[in-house]
Write an enzyme that holds these catalytic residues in place. Structure first.
Site, short mmCIF file in Angstrom:
data_model
loop_
_atom_site.label_atom_id
_atom_site.label_comp_id
_atom_site.label_asym_id
_atom_site.label_seq_id
_atom_site.Cartn_x
_atom_site.Cartn_y
_atom_site.Cartn_z
CB THR A 1 51.67 -61.72 44.46
OG1 THR A 1 50.81 -60.84 45.24
CG2 THR A 1 52.77 -60.72 44.17
CD GLN B 1 53.20 -63.49 38.61
OE1 GLN B 1 54.03 -64.19 38.36
NE2 GLN B 1 52.68 -63.19 39.68
CD GLU C 1 51.65 -54.03 51.52
OE1 GLU C 1 52.14 -53.09 52.26
OE2 GLU C 1 51.09 -54.99 52.06
CB ALA D 1 53.64 -61.98 66.77
N GLY E 1 66.83 -27.71 54.02
CA GLY E 1 66.30 -27.30 52.86
C GLY E 1 66.99 -28.14 51.94
CD GLU F 1 60.09 -59.44 43.26
OE1 GLU F 1 59.65 -60.45 43.59
OE2 GLU F 1 59.80 -58.87 41.86
#
Lengths: 679, 679
Positions: free
Chosen positions: A160, A153, A438, A538, A413, A436
């Site tokens: 997307t 795709q 962002e 929110a 380390g 899947e």
């Protein structure tokens, strides 16, 4: 009766410092593990599967994959993947997804394998998009692995956003064929897993054009390599996209079509169809395009729980082996887990791993319920589910990434060496912030949901009965937060209600900001962009409510009393740590005061001290075995240092005491300099 | 006169979308670059040096280092390092450190090279620890590179805690030799850069034992490989410690001694001495052991500015090439930098890169001043400097790491490819959180300084005149924060005073918590550990004050008016973003109220919008050239997509259209399955 150790992970030959820790367990680790993995039976199956893998050396790596280049690691994982498939019937109940997943992970590791997209995406895509005749033709072959398929795709220039894909499939009614074409560089397919070298078939999303009209992106099922020679077919250009941060055992690929002709019936025709004469028949029912996306996002939350749990296991175990510095002068060096700052870094990661575990299970259960309801025509909960899955995925992946790095830092380390396993866990897990959906995009998708709720709140109430996870938005807050008023309780309802207040307030705040901009004459879409940062806030707050509620329910349901007690400590830590995370938002409108925030911080430090003696036993109960952890620092037996040395000694550069190019460069440089100084 | 572009980075053939951005510059990019790099002359020198490297193809990589395995990359960087040394006299003024650093970086990249520790640590260690006779013998050889040396302190089981190192140097008066020994696995030297394969000499820190008494860790200068054959000497076991998260072109090594004898005079005797009969002579003056450590920590802050600036350059440039989604329907896809959330992610990173740049310069200047004062016997400012350098190093490295990841996320999927350069920048930069003093340890060292100040505050005032950076601790706060009362101003004094209030309050808060625990009978050292988390918070707040003050001074000093204006925007963003970061701490005691925090958040969004058109021109002014950025996404010319494809096509897996192992595994699997289905 003699005293029985409650921690079942103790073995002879273990480092005494870790055995000492395990003897402090206040709960039975098998009971905790069974709570996390479902049942005692499922836990038992995990161990049997791990034992099976252990007993079959052909399923192992010949040497650590960290020492392999990409070609070696691709060959090695391909070899192992085939053996995984061959052994599956003997080793596992193939009808049980979790057994297949665990068996596969133990064998192939977490950096990818050549059948991953075939199994996870290509077969489901065929099932969702092929008509019956097509299914009859392709599905048995797919299941028998007569071909290896992937799903193409994403393009170089677009991810997307389906509507802007540039690959075209133009119908030619004369030959009854599609002409697949890559009209620009940016139209190049880019990223599909296993497309580079492994797959010979792929689902391709392309703009469907017939009779001169573009009907948008549609799926086609396309052979791209010769079945015998495996060479790319003429008209198809294929390759690997090159090395990445992680997942380098996956041959993510690129693909271009040069006016590549394929038959009409390669278009997957369960939904839309194109007739031989080129007539486009739209789908009868608009399909629920995003349900599989929701499924994957929910699954990612569970995956994050694994990654964060593994990182925490490694860091906690190492922190009881490592001794550094004295707290009391001349009292000897202490285990670094005895430092308050080390506890503050690490133990909240355990709590978050548990929270994500329960959230992942909850989201998948909700997914199944909602899909079932949809099949009966009831779409009510779909928007809630989509909002939940988007928020959980965004928050869990980001907090997991941050948490893994804290675990890594906490190992000093040695955490920077690939021997620790931590850089590998990080670079795979952090990919979850991007793939899947962002994270920022997902939080803004959730914001769209919250905007609708805000309008409903303002106009008197919900249009439809809200679900469990959104009904709080329609409640009224108390005048003042009750944090700190209920000290002795193990019930955190009053704290969760404070989180609800924050989420409600931030939603209405973003909404009123948006309204003001619109009232001042700004166009709606521009005003949405201008309030994106408050909306994002929110969305995060809404997700916090879901995470804490789900965790609280899971703790309540726990039946083993000793396990419940330690889970109560973990949720207490989780919840008061979150108070610290949103302290500003609790204080801003005077809902909480400084004393309450201080109270929460004190609770965090107190419960850290209480959890400290159980820390190793808790991570033991996550039941990751050494093969899965792939970490010298996180070994169950605690024998870290001698194995670090052994690991280093076996690494490829140490095949030569003197590098073959030494005398050509540094050797010559020094010799020349010595000659010159003699003169 | 025709309109002149103020951005000097515009070239013919550039992507029009990036040229469009550059034409919006409101300031002259050369003037900004000169402000950041010192002077116009220094900027000019940078460009000449870059041109020199460009014109000498032998200084380049034959193909991207991302495609090399460790052995290839070690050989490649060794080859280039020698050429760097040979070309230095022609290309640069070797008396100017910054020219050497820049020239070296352009040639060797940032993943390490075989002379790094020789130049940065071994030679300074000789200069600080060898007596005159020893210096005469070794220093000229070191400078002429007759040997390659490194510095071996860290062991498997211990890092910076010198007193617990386990390697022993036992004096044998009969032979007048030291016997170096590695008595345990954990005593194995571990991590020293270039020790694995490149170095043949090393400074070794070991417990000095003579006449049966241990005098603590002392430095020895030890030959560990044969000068001719380069084989490890008998009694020395040497190797590479294996692959790491980053820095894989450095052969960090391990080393064990098997009762390895070395002459008495290999002990570096500038300070302590051991006479032939084994008598230990302590140093006349207790030496300032940690001055070089302070120097390195200060230098790390400057380095972080580079890394974060590079990451921001890549992400900002890509964000004006990438188009995704529409803000207004049917108005076409927008540059992703037009999204508020993208600006909110990226532009604060530019501001932080600038802040760290000025802080790094300030700390090095302060270091030089303090060292000069010390040479005159005045140690007053040493504690302040140590506190400043520790805090800056901890905060700058962590914020840089987080910021680079935000830049990477902001590039979507392409940020995960090594073609972006971002994973490589991250994995090198994040090492800074751990090396040269683990961040948590450093913040607790700074806390020790703040504890002393707290006692002074409580007992009426400073013992000695406080320096500029600590005098605020002795002031009294205003009743209420003045944030938001002075809207139009470009003077942020009132905001910085609010940060001072927070730092003072958190310091006194941690102090009173500590006092209470002690009064309740807890031992001092345990009480310190029990208050470590609040102390860490105070340390961070103290460092915020320093960062903002230093940034504000630098902006004030700027003379170019247009550059000063854009710097004022950047510091405004920086400062109000920090208000958001410490909002809870401003609100907790009622010093600020919710409206003030809201005001600060609005300021952030406002100034982001103002900075948006200048964003590309600001990162251009950081003056990183394409070789340094090593990023297809961050190319100056904006021609991203065709070059991503070219990069991928040249990657090693694409040498084969069909992998050599295909028919053995996947090919056979599919063929067998097809055969079976025919039956």
């Amino acid at each position: 009766m003699p005293h029985q150790n409650l921690n079942t992970y103790i073995c002879a030959g273990d480092h005494p410092d870790i055995t000492e820790e395990r003897k402090k367990a206040t709960f039975n680790t098998d009971n905790f593990a069974a709570t996390l993995w479902g049942t005692h039976e499922k836990l038992e199956r995990r161990r049997e599967i791990a034992k099976y893998v252990e007993e079959h050396p052909e399923l192992h790596d010949p040497y650590p994959t960290e020492f392999m280049d990409r070609q070696e690691s691709l060959e090695n994982v391909t070899r192992k993947t085939l053996l995984w498939m061959e052994h599956a019937e003997n080793a596992i109940d193939i009808s049980k997804q979790e057994e297949g997943f665990y068996f596969g992970t133990l064998i192939t590791g977490s950096q990818g394998h050549p059948l991953s997209i075939h199994l996870i995406m290509a077969i489901p895509a065929l099932m969702n998009n092929a008509d019956e005749e097509q299914l009859d033709e392709w599905l048995p072959k797919a299941i028998n692995r007569e071909f290896v398929a992937t799903y193409s795709q994403t393009e170089l220039g677009h991810g997307t956003n389906l509507s802007k894909l540039e690959t075209t499939a133009t119908y030619d009614p004369k030959t009854e064929e599609w002409i697949l074409d890559t009209p620009t560089v940016t139209a190049t397919k880019w990223w599909p897993g296993n497309l580079g070298k492994s797959a010979n078939y792929t689902v391709v999303m392309a703009q469907l054009i017939t009779h001169g009209k573009n009907y948008g992106a549609h799926p086609f099922f396309v052979q791209v390599r010769d079945e015998k020679t495996h060479q790319p077919l003429p008209g198809v250009i294929l390759g690997d996209i090159g090395p990445k941060f992680g997942m380098n055992a996956n041959d993510n690929g690129f693909m271009q079509f040069k006016k590549f002709r394929i038959p009409r019936r390669t278009m997957l025709m369960k939904n839309a169809q194109v007739l031989p004469d080129g007539t486009y028949k739209p789908p009868l029912h608009p399909k629920l395009g995003y349900s599989s996306m929701i499924f994957v996002r929910s699954a990612v939350v569970g995956l994050m729980s694994l990654y964060l749990g593994q990182a925490a296991t490694i860091a906690i175990r190492y922190s009881v082996i490592r001794r550094q510095g004295e707290i009391m002068p001349n009292a000897g060096e202490v285990k670094i887990l005895d430092y308050q700052t080390q506890q503050y870094r690490l133990i909240p990661q355990i709590a978050r791993a548990a929270a994500f575990r329960f959230a992942g299970i909850f989201a998948l259960e909700m997914y199944n319920t909602v899909i079932h309801e949809i099949s009966k025509g009831n779409m009510d909960a779909l928007a809630d589910l989509h909002a939940l899955a988007s928020g959980l995925k965004a928050v869990a992946t980001f907090q997991t990434a941050l948490g893994i790095e804290q675990c890594r830092f906490a190992c000093g380390g040695h955490g920077y060496s690939l021997a620790s396993g931590l850089p590998q866990i990080y670079s795979v897990a952090v990919g979850g912030c991007t793939y899947e959906g962002e994270n920022m995009v997902l939080l803004l998708q959730l914001a769209r949901y919250l905007r609708k709720r805000a309008i409903e709140i303002k106009s008197g109430g919900p249009k439809e009965k809200p679900t469990e996870l959104s009904e709080y938005l329609f409640k009224t807050s108390a005048k003042h937060s009750l944090i700190g008023t209920n000290v002795s309780s193990t019930n955190f309802e009053h704290v969760i209600e404070s989180f609800e207040h924050v989420a409600r307030r931030l939603t209405l705040f973003a909404h009123s900001k948006l309204e003001k901009l619109e009232q001042s004459g700004m166009e709606h879409e521009i005003a949405i962009n201008q309030t994106a940062v408050p909306w994002r806030r929110a969305s995060h707050a809404h997700t916090r409510v879901a995470l804490t509620r789900i965790f609280a329910h899971a703790v309540q349901r726990t039946t083993d009393i000793a396990v419940k007690e330690v889970l109560q400590d973990l949720i207490k830590l989780y919840i008061y740590y979150e108070v610290g995370e949103c302290a500003a938002e609790l204080l801003e409108d005077g809902f909480a005061d400084g004393h309450q925030i201080e109270f929460a911080k004190d609770q965090v430090l107190e419960v850290l001290e209480k959890l400290r003696p159980n820390a190793v036993s808790i991570v033991d109960s996550f039941d990751f075995n050494d093969r899965e952890l792939n970490s010298v620092l996180g070994r169950r037996d605690g024998n870290v240092y001698e194995n670090l040395l052994a690991w280093a000694k076996s690494s490829p550069l140490n095949k030569h005491d003197v590098m073959p190019f030494h005398h050509k460069y540094l050797g010559k440089m020094m010799e020349d300099a010595r000659e010159q100084s003699k003169m």
